[in-house]
Design a protein around this motif. Structure first.
Motif, PDB file in Angstrom:
ATOM      1  N   LEU A   9      18.223 -25.137  31.287  1.00  0.00           N
ATOM      2  CA  LEU A   9      18.404 -26.068  31.241  1.00  0.00           C
ATOM      3  C   LEU A   9      17.704 -27.357  30.853  1.00  0.00           C
ATOM      4  CD1 LEU A   9      20.433 -27.596  33.772  1.00  0.00           C
ATOM      5  CD2 LEU A   9      17.943 -27.569  34.983  1.00  0.00           C
ATOM      6  N   ALA A  10      16.566 -26.713  30.225  1.00  0.00           N
ATOM      7  CA  ALA A  10      15.378 -27.575  29.182  1.00  0.00           C
ATOM      8  C   ALA A  10      16.532 -27.583  27.833  1.00  0.00           C
ATOM      9  CB  ALA A  10      14.535 -26.684  29.294  1.00  0.00           C
ATOM     10  N   ALA A  36      29.649 -48.190  38.858  1.00  0.00           N
ATOM     11  CA  ALA A  36      28.644 -46.738  39.269  1.00  0.00           C
ATOM     12  C   ALA A  36      29.511 -45.760  38.671  1.00  0.00           C
ATOM     13  CB  ALA A  36      28.660 -45.559  40.370  1.00  0.00           C
ATOM     14  N   ALA A  37      28.714 -45.243  37.266  1.00  0.00           N
ATOM     15  CA  ALA A  37      30.414 -44.493  36.417  1.00  0.00           C
ATOM     16  C   ALA A  37      29.349 -42.160  36.010  1.00  0.00           C
ATOM     17  CB  ALA A  37      30.242 -44.942  34.718  1.00  0.00           C
ATOM     18  N   ALA A  38      28.060 -42.736  36.987  1.00  0.00           N
ATOM     19  CA  ALA A  38      28.197 -41.739  36.324  1.00  0.00           C
ATOM     20  C   ALA A  38      26.145 -41.447  37.048  1.00  0.00           C
ATOM     21  CB  ALA A  38      27.062 -40.901  34.581  1.00  0.00           C
ATOM     22  N   PRO A  39      26.002 -40.134  37.289  1.00  0.00           N
ATOM     23  CA  PRO A  39      24.496 -40.317  38.785  1.00  0.00           C
ATOM     24  C   PRO A  39      23.558 -40.835  38.015  1.00  0.00           C
ATOM     25  CG  PRO A  39      25.243 -37.918  37.342  1.00  0.00           C
ATOM     26  CD  PRO A  39      26.434 -38.877  36.858  1.00  0.00           C
ATOM     27  N   GLU A  40      22.412 -42.037  38.693  1.00  0.00           N
ATOM     28  CA  GLU A  40      21.696 -42.375  38.223  1.00  0.00           C
ATOM     29  C   GLU A  40      20.374 -42.017  38.680  1.00  0.00           C
ATOM     30  OE1 GLU A  40      23.027 -46.157  39.252  1.00  0.00           O
ATOM     31  OE2 GLU A  40      23.933 -46.287  38.337  1.00  0.00           O
ATOM     32  N   ILE A  41      18.762 -42.062  37.752  1.00  0.00           N
ATOM     33  CA  ILE A  41      17.866 -41.617  38.167  1.00  0.00           C
ATOM     34  C   ILE A  41      16.683 -43.008  38.320  1.00  0.00           C
ATOM     35  CG2 ILE A  41      15.977 -39.727  37.527  1.00  0.00           C
ATOM     36  CD1 ILE A  41      18.047 -38.923  38.564  1.00  0.00           C
ATOM     37  N   THR A 206      14.270 -31.697  32.109  1.00  0.00           N
ATOM     38  CA  THR A 206      14.610 -31.129  32.468  1.00  0.00           C
ATOM     39  C   THR A 206      15.157 -31.565  34.153  1.00  0.00           C
ATOM     40  OG1 THR A 206      13.196 -29.870  31.169  1.00  0.00           O
ATOM     41  CG2 THR A 206      14.695 -28.846  32.730  1.00  0.00           C
ATOM     42  N   ALA A 207      13.385 -32.176  34.352  1.00  0.00           N
ATOM     43  CA  ALA A 207      13.971 -32.616  36.072  1.00  0.00           C
ATOM     44  C   ALA A 207      14.863 -33.060  36.130  1.00  0.00           C
ATOM     45  CB  ALA A 207      12.256 -33.195  36.772  1.00  0.00           C
ATOM     46  N   ILE A 208      15.409 -34.003  35.322  1.00  0.00           N
ATOM     47  CA  ILE A 208      16.029 -35.347  35.040  1.00  0.00           C
ATOM     48  C   ILE A 208      17.489 -34.984  35.673  1.00  0.00           C
ATOM     49  CG2 ILE A 208      16.517 -37.452  33.823  1.00  0.00           C
ATOM     50  CD1 ILE A 208      14.308 -38.493  33.640  1.00  0.00           C
ATOM     51  N   LEU A 209      17.610 -33.818  34.394  1.00  0.00           N
ATOM     52  CA  LEU A 209      19.016 -33.706  34.279  1.00  0.00           C
ATOM     53  C   LEU A 209      19.309 -32.131  35.418  1.00  0.00           C
ATOM     54  CD1 LEU A 209      21.945 -32.466  32.443  1.00  0.00           C
ATOM     55  CD2 LEU A 209      20.135 -30.963  31.465  1.00  0.00           C
ATOM     56  N   LEU A 213      22.390 -33.063  38.440  1.00  0.00           N
ATOM     57  CA  LEU A 213      23.583 -32.050  38.262  1.00  0.00           C
ATOM     58  C   LEU A 213      23.364 -31.701  39.342  1.00  0.00           C
ATOM     59  CD1 LEU A 213      22.563 -30.001  35.293  1.00  0.00           C
ATOM     60  CD2 LEU A 213      24.844 -31.665  35.481  1.00  0.00           C
ATOM     61  N   SER A 214      22.691 -32.523  40.995  1.00  0.00           N
ATOM     62  CA  SER A 214      22.525 -31.809  41.747  1.00  0.00           C
ATOM     63  C   SER A 214      23.600 -32.443  42.911  1.00  0.00           C
ATOM     64  CB  SER A 214      21.451 -31.826  41.840  1.00  0.00           C
ATOM     65  OG  SER A 214      20.715 -33.736  42.491  1.00  0.00           O
TER      66      SER A 214
END
Ligand code: GTP
Ligand code: MG
Length: 214
Positions: A9-10, A36-41, A206-209, A213-214
């Protein structure tokens, strides 16, 4: 197995953030939000805490998000597209809590941010940035409550760690963790970062990805 999966994942996160990233648009009002077209952070934090700098450090691009010494520089929601094809959208939110902010600006900020937080199914996680020199302030606690109430899970991220003595970072982290544990939407993983030295940046990628994905 777990360690291998983490390393994988990293590596995926490293590659993703080294690849194509583009500014998409600025939304000064709700009606200008992109579809919205993708997961947002989303990146939240007091004015001048280092949100834009962190975005630049994560993406390894100096001028992607505008940074400045003038508090309150970022006044709109700024969307950045990560990956080609698009995989994640990063959202730089306007900073809060600067002393000389006029009341109607504060009200505008609250309305915009609250509406975004509550109405955005694509929003997977927020990062609440805390200046390592100052620790948690009441305005940060307000932000955390807004996120709790909107049921948006968030990581606390200590910024500008290069500005404090290494011996002060442990106690700071402990204090912040104790408080975070009382907030229902606060994620137990807390990050310590410096956009100046790059410390903690790979872990946050890594946490963002993982969140996306969650
Ligand atoms: N030493 C050090 N300085 C930093 C770091 N991150 C940001 N800064 C400085 O802090 C100031 C504010 O950074 P910005 O990234 O513009 O802060 P912001 O949270 O986006 O501010 P607003 O958009 O006004 O809310 C700038 O002068 C940055 O150079 C860091 O990790 N270390
Ligand atoms: Mg900014």
């Amino acid at each position: 197995m777990k360690v291998e999966a983490d390393e994988e994942l990293a590596e995926r996160a490293r590659k993703l953030f080294a690849g194509p990233i583009e500014f998409l648009k600025s939304a000064p009002e709700l009606q200008f939000l992109p579809e919205a077209a993708a997961p947002e952070i989303a990146f939240a934090g007091r004015s001048n805490v280092g949100k834009s700098s962190l975005l630049n450090a994560l993406t390894n691009r100096k001028g992607l998000a505008r940074t400045s010494n003038t508090p309150g520089r970022t006044q709109e929601l700024n969307f950045f597209d990560v990956g080609e094809p698009l995989q994640i959208r990063l959202v730089d939110m306007p900073g809060y809590g600067f002393a000389e902010a006029p009341k109607d600006l504060v009200r505008r900020w609250r309305n915009l941010v609250n509406a975004y937080l509550r109405g955005r199914a694509a929003l997977k996680r927020a990062l609440v940035l805390i200046d390592s020199r100052h620790g948690l302030k009441d305005v940060d606690r307000d932000m955390m409550r807004m996120l709790d109430e909107a049921a948006v899970s968030y990581h606390l991220v200590l910024t500008k760690s290069d500005k404090v003595k290494p011996s002060a970072l442990g106690p700071l982290y402990e204090g912040v963790a104790v408080e975070a544990a009382k907030h229902p939407a606060a994620h137990p993983a807390i990050f310590t970062t410096s956009s100046e030295t790059g410390s903690g940046i790979a872990e946050l990628r890594t946490a963002i990805l993982e969140a996306a994905l969650s």
